[in-house]
Design a protein around this motif. Structure first.
Motif, PDB file in Angstrom:
ATOM      1  N   ASP A   1      -4.849  -3.609   7.761  1.00  0.00           N
ATOM      2  CA  ASP A   1      -4.246  -2.274   7.751  1.00  0.00           C
ATOM      3  C   ASP A   1      -4.452  -1.590   9.103  1.00  0.00           C
ATOM      4  N   GLY A   2      -3.413  -0.967   9.623  1.00  0.00           N
ATOM      5  CA  GLY A   2      -3.525  -0.238  10.881  1.00  0.00           C
ATOM      6  C   GLY A   2      -3.571   1.265  10.720  1.00  0.00           C
ATOM      7  N   GLU A   3      -3.653   1.740   9.467  1.00  0.00           N
ATOM      8  CA  GLU A   3      -3.690   3.183   9.236  1.00  0.00           C
ATOM      9  C   GLU A   3      -4.762   3.582   8.224  1.00  0.00           C
ATOM     10  N   GLU A   4      -5.766   2.758   8.037  1.00  0.00           N
ATOM     11  CA  GLU A   4      -6.799   3.070   7.055  1.00  0.00           C
ATOM     12  C   GLU A   4      -7.526   4.349   7.393  1.00  0.00           C
ATOM     13  N   GLU A   5      -7.769   4.578   8.680  1.00  0.00           N
ATOM     14  CA  GLU A   5      -8.550   5.741   9.082  1.00  0.00           C
ATOM     15  C   GLU A   5      -7.779   7.056   8.947  1.00  0.00           C
ATOM     16  N   LYS A   6      -6.501   6.971   8.676  1.00  0.00           N
ATOM     17  CA  LYS A   6      -5.763   8.203   8.378  1.00  0.00           C
ATOM     18  C   LYS A   6      -5.134   8.157   6.987  1.00  0.00           C
ATOM     19  N   GLY A   7      -5.790   7.396   6.086  1.00  0.00           N
ATOM     20  CA  GLY A   7      -5.448   7.469   4.671  1.00  0.00           C
ATOM     21  C   GLY A   7      -4.519   6.407   4.142  1.00  0.00           C
ATOM     22  N   SER A   8      -4.022   5.512   4.982  1.00  0.00           N
ATOM     23  CA  SER A   8      -3.136   4.428   4.529  1.00  0.00           C
ATOM     24  C   SER A   8      -1.980   4.947   3.682  1.00  0.00           C
ATOM     25  N   LYS A   9      -1.359   6.016   4.111  1.00  0.00           N
ATOM     26  CA  LYS A   9      -0.297   6.629   3.309  1.00  0.00           C
ATOM     27  C   LYS A   9       0.870   5.696   3.016  1.00  0.00           C
ATOM     28  N   PRO A  10       1.280   4.795   3.939  1.00  0.00           N
ATOM     29  CA  PRO A  10       2.401   3.907   3.607  1.00  0.00           C
ATOM     30  C   PRO A  10       2.026   2.773   2.649  1.00  0.00           C
ATOM     31  N   LEU A  11       0.732   2.581   2.377  1.00  0.00           N
ATOM     32  CA  LEU A  11       0.289   1.394   1.663  1.00  0.00           C
ATOM     33  C   LEU A  11       0.855   1.280   0.244  1.00  0.00           C
ATOM     34  N   PRO A  12       0.862   2.344  -0.579  1.00  0.00           N
ATOM     35  CA  PRO A  12       1.370   2.171  -1.947  1.00  0.00           C
ATOM     36  C   PRO A  12       2.796   1.627  -1.999  1.00  0.00           C
ATOM     37  N   ASP A  13       3.695   2.195  -1.193  1.00  0.00           N
ATOM     38  CA  ASP A  13       5.080   1.709  -1.193  1.00  0.00           C
ATOM     39  C   ASP A  13       5.171   0.306  -0.604  1.00  0.00           C
ATOM     40  N   ALA A  14       4.337   0.024   0.413  1.00  0.00           N
ATOM     41  CA  ALA A  14       4.369  -1.300   1.034  1.00  0.00           C
ATOM     42  C   ALA A  14       3.923  -2.378   0.047  1.00  0.00           C
ATOM     43  N   VAL A  15       2.930  -2.072  -0.767  1.00  0.00           N
ATOM     44  CA  VAL A  15       2.456  -3.048  -1.752  1.00  0.00           C
ATOM     45  C   VAL A  15       3.564  -3.365  -2.752  1.00  0.00           C
ATOM     46  N   LYS A  16       4.307  -2.342  -3.154  1.00  0.00           N
ATOM     47  CA  LYS A  16       5.436  -2.584  -4.062  1.00  0.00           C
ATOM     48  C   LYS A  16       6.507  -3.427  -3.377  1.00  0.00           C
ATOM     49  N   GLN A  17       6.791  -3.117  -2.129  1.00  0.00           N
ATOM     50  CA  GLN A  17       7.836  -3.831  -1.403  1.00  0.00           C
ATOM     51  C   GLN A  17       7.476  -5.299  -1.180  1.00  0.00           C
ATOM     52  N   TYR A  18       6.195  -5.567  -0.883  1.00  0.00           N
ATOM     53  CA  TYR A  18       5.766  -6.928  -0.559  1.00  0.00           C
ATOM     54  C   TYR A  18       4.923  -7.534  -1.687  1.00  0.00           C
ATOM     55  N   ARG A  19       5.215  -7.127  -2.892  1.00  0.00           N
ATOM     56  CA  ARG A  19       4.419  -7.528  -4.050  1.00  0.00           C
ATOM     57  C   ARG A  19       4.259  -9.042  -4.144  1.00  0.00           C
ATOM     58  N   GLU A  20       5.337  -9.786  -4.015  1.00  0.00           N
ATOM     59  CA  GLU A  20       5.272 -11.242  -4.167  1.00  0.00           C
ATOM     60  C   GLU A  20       4.468 -11.885  -3.042  1.00  0.00           C
ATOM     61  N   LEU A  21       4.615 -11.361  -1.844  1.00  0.00           N
ATOM     62  CA  LEU A  21       3.881 -11.915  -0.699  1.00  0.00           C
ATOM     63  C   LEU A  21       2.379 -11.698  -0.856  1.00  0.00           C
ATOM     64  N   LEU A  22       1.992 -10.542  -1.411  1.00  0.00           N
ATOM     65  CA  LEU A  22       0.574 -10.184  -1.528  1.00  0.00           C
ATOM     66  C   LEU A  22      -0.069 -10.662  -2.828  1.00  0.00           C
ATOM     67  N   LYS A  23       0.706 -11.220  -3.700  1.00  0.00           N
ATOM     68  CA  LYS A  23       0.200 -11.647  -5.006  1.00  0.00           C
ATOM     69  C   LYS A  23      -0.968 -12.618  -4.843  1.00  0.00           C
ATOM     70  N   ALA A  24      -2.033 -12.390  -5.604  1.00  0.00           N
ATOM     71  CA  ALA A  24      -3.230 -13.227  -5.508  1.00  0.00           C
ATOM     72  C   ALA A  24      -3.998 -13.150  -6.817  1.00  0.00           C
ATOM     73  N   ASP A  25      -4.986 -14.026  -6.945  1.00  0.00           N
ATOM     74  CA  ASP A  25      -5.828 -14.013  -8.147  1.00  0.00           C
ATOM     75  C   ASP A  25      -6.923 -12.966  -8.050  1.00  0.00           C
ATOM     76  N   PHE A  26      -7.410 -12.709  -6.828  1.00  0.00           N
ATOM     77  CA  PHE A  26      -8.411 -11.664  -6.647  1.00  0.00           C
ATOM     78  C   PHE A  26      -8.413 -11.184  -5.207  1.00  0.00           C
ATOM     79  N   LEU A  27      -8.925  -9.994  -5.036  1.00  0.00           N
ATOM     80  CA  LEU A  27      -8.946  -9.319  -3.743  1.00  0.00           C
ATOM     81  C   LEU A  27     -10.384  -9.129  -3.291  1.00  0.00           C
ATOM     82  N   VAL A  28     -10.649  -9.452  -2.022  1.00  0.00           N
ATOM     83  CA  VAL A  28     -11.962  -9.225  -1.421  1.00  0.00           C
ATOM     84  C   VAL A  28     -11.785  -8.273  -0.245  1.00  0.00           C
TER      85      VAL A  28
END
Length: 497
Positions: free
Chosen positions: A183-210
């Motif tokens: 993430d390149g915007e974590e320090e300012k709240g990652s505002k684009p992240l929720p929509d980005a996760v929906k947009q790239y859902r299949e690419l980011l799909k995993a069994d668990f997150l670390v």
């Protein structure tokens, strides 16, 4: 005290860590040089050019390790994505870190340039800069690398890269499909992240997150964190005369907004710090099994109070970890008129309290803010979302302006999750120490969209020293923690699930 790298990495079941100390020293030295190179690229989240420069570095370094890489476009700055070739038979691990950093004020740092890493050794009253040439003779666990994002999060990213090198050198097959999202915007709240996760859902799909962000427990023991609190905010402003008035002429006559606000705030908590607003703690239950885990964390409440210099803690919980299981109501700022040498004999026109509300999974931020507003109304206030007009001032007593911040949700993974058991056992076997299992940490990491949208269990496996000055001047990474993180990644990524 100097400690050889043989002692750091010695572990019989992994041959790369039983090589002679010279070979191991060279691997860690390489990681130090790579981190220096990475830190030298400014990464202020407020500067888009900085983020682009860092992504170019990441593409090169992950590409050298055999990752396929991509920039994921968002409503603002892009995310960086990398993945090793996939195999359907393997479970998929998604790793989250961030590469942006807090803005810097170089005048507050004990070095000329926060983006030029400085090597320092501890001395009686702090740290003393030493030449990187000293690494040619010896490396001491207690030496530190000072620079912006050495610990948060460029250090952990470099740990991962060098662990991949060691895995290849030792011929280890990674028993997971490995994906990395940075993430390149974590320090300012990652505002684009929720929509980005929906947009790239299949690419980011995993069994668990670390998530490899934040410090290990202050004990220094290996740490697995199962969740983090969310956050929202409110601003409360009471109103007196339209302009500040002479306290001699109008004292005892014009209403004082400072006293109004103080009296209102005093109705929200009891003397022991418990929130008095009805329903604020609804839904929270701590059973014996959870309580046992909370008590297993090696905190020392006496040491915490001595460090922070207060005698008696609030009584929201019986001890530190229990207190974190409840939502908080905090006054983070309070102001009215002028103070100190600028104090004036006036009745202020307004008084303002800035509140933050830390959230747990049982508490919805929008609901809690409504409870606070309902409580204010019950105290006789008219609640507005704007500064009152003259007509509103003349028509009503006890007017308050309330504005609300956005909500970042909490997350918490079940303590019995099998992937959590895997991570805990791997760290236990690696370091032969009790792993600190933290049910939920006090701070907020804006990765709840991963959990909420992708419905995957998530765990924070921190790498860096607890006294790293994260977000502050003189941020640093202990060299021992740099080596620790390489070892953590090596063992997690070489142990079959």
């Amino acid at each position: 005290m100097k400690k050889s790298f043989f002692l750091l990495f010695s572990i019989s079941c992994f041959s790369i860590f039983s090589q002679d100390s010279t070979a191991i020293k060279s691997h860690v030295a390489h990681a130090i040089n790579e981190l220096k190179d990475f830190v030298a690229i400014p990464n202020d989240a407020l500067n888009a050019d900085d983020i682009d420069d860092n992504i170019l570095w990441l593409k090169k370094k992950f590409g050298e390790r055999g990752f396929n890489t991509a920039e994921l476009e968002t409503d603002n700055l892009p995310l960086f994505f990398a993945a090793l070739p996939m195999e359907d038979s393997k479970p998929t691990m998604l790793i989250y870190m961030h590469f942006d950093g807090q803005s810097v004020d170089a005048s507050k740092w004990d070095q000329p340039d926060p983006y030029e890493t400085v090597l320092k050794k501890p001395i009686e009253n702090g740290f003393e800069a030493i030449s990187f040439d000293a690494l040619d003779d010896d490396i001491n666990y207690d030496w530190r690398l000072f620079g912006r994002s050495t610990s948060d999060d460029k250090g952990p990213i470099v740990m991962l890269l060098n662990a991949i090198d060691l895995l290849k050198e030792d011929g280890k097959e990674i028993p997971f499909n490995l994906k990395v999202i940075l993430d390149g915007e974590e320090e300012k709240g990652s505002k684009p992240l929720p929509d980005a996760v929906k947009q790239y859902r299949e690419l980011l799909k995993a069994d668990f997150l670390v998530i490899n962000d934040g410090p290990v427990h202050s004990s220094g023991n290996p740490t697995v964190i199962y969740g983090c609190r969310g956050i929202t905010s409110m601003t409360l402003t009471t109103h007196g005369p339209a302009k500040p008035q002479h306290s001699g002429h109008y004292g005892n006559y014009a209403p004082n907004p400072g006293f109004q606000l103080a009296q209102l705030l005093a109705t929200m908590k009891d003397k022991d710090g418990r929130v008095l607003i009805p329903g604020y703690y609804d839904g929270i239950a701590i059973d014996d099994t959870v309580m046992e885990v909370l008590k297993s964390v090696p905190d020392n409440d006496t040491a915490i109070s001595e460090k922070l210099q207060f005698r008696t803690a609030e009584k929201v919980g019986g001890f530190y970890q229990e207190a974190l299981q409840y939502p908080s109501l905090n006054i983070r700022g309070l102001g009215s008129g002028w103070i100190g040498k600028k104090a004036r004999t006036i009745i202020p026109e307004s008084a303002t309290a800035e509140l933050d509300l830390r959230l747990v999974p049982e508490s919805d931020g929008i609901r809690l803010k409504k409870l606070v507003k309902d409580h204010i109304k019950k105290q006789g206030y008219v609640v507005l979302d704007h500064t009152p007009s003259k007509e509103e001032r003349m028509a009503q007593d006890n007017i308050i302006t309330v504005t609300e911040g956005s909500v970042t949700d909490a997350f918490r993974t079940d303590l019995n999750n099998p992937y959590g058991d895997f991570l805990t056992k791997t760290l236990q076997d690696t370091f032969k120490k009790d792993v600190v299992r933290i049910r939920i940490m006090g701070g907020t990491v804006p990765i709840a969209p991963f959990i909420n949208e992708l419905q995957m269990p998530a765990f924070i496996v921190p790498m860096v020293n607890s006294d790293n000055n994260q977000h502050s001047p003189n941020e640093n990474l202990k060299i021992g923690q740099l080596a620790y993180g390489i070892k953590v990644f090596f063992n997690i990524l070489s142990t079959p699930y």
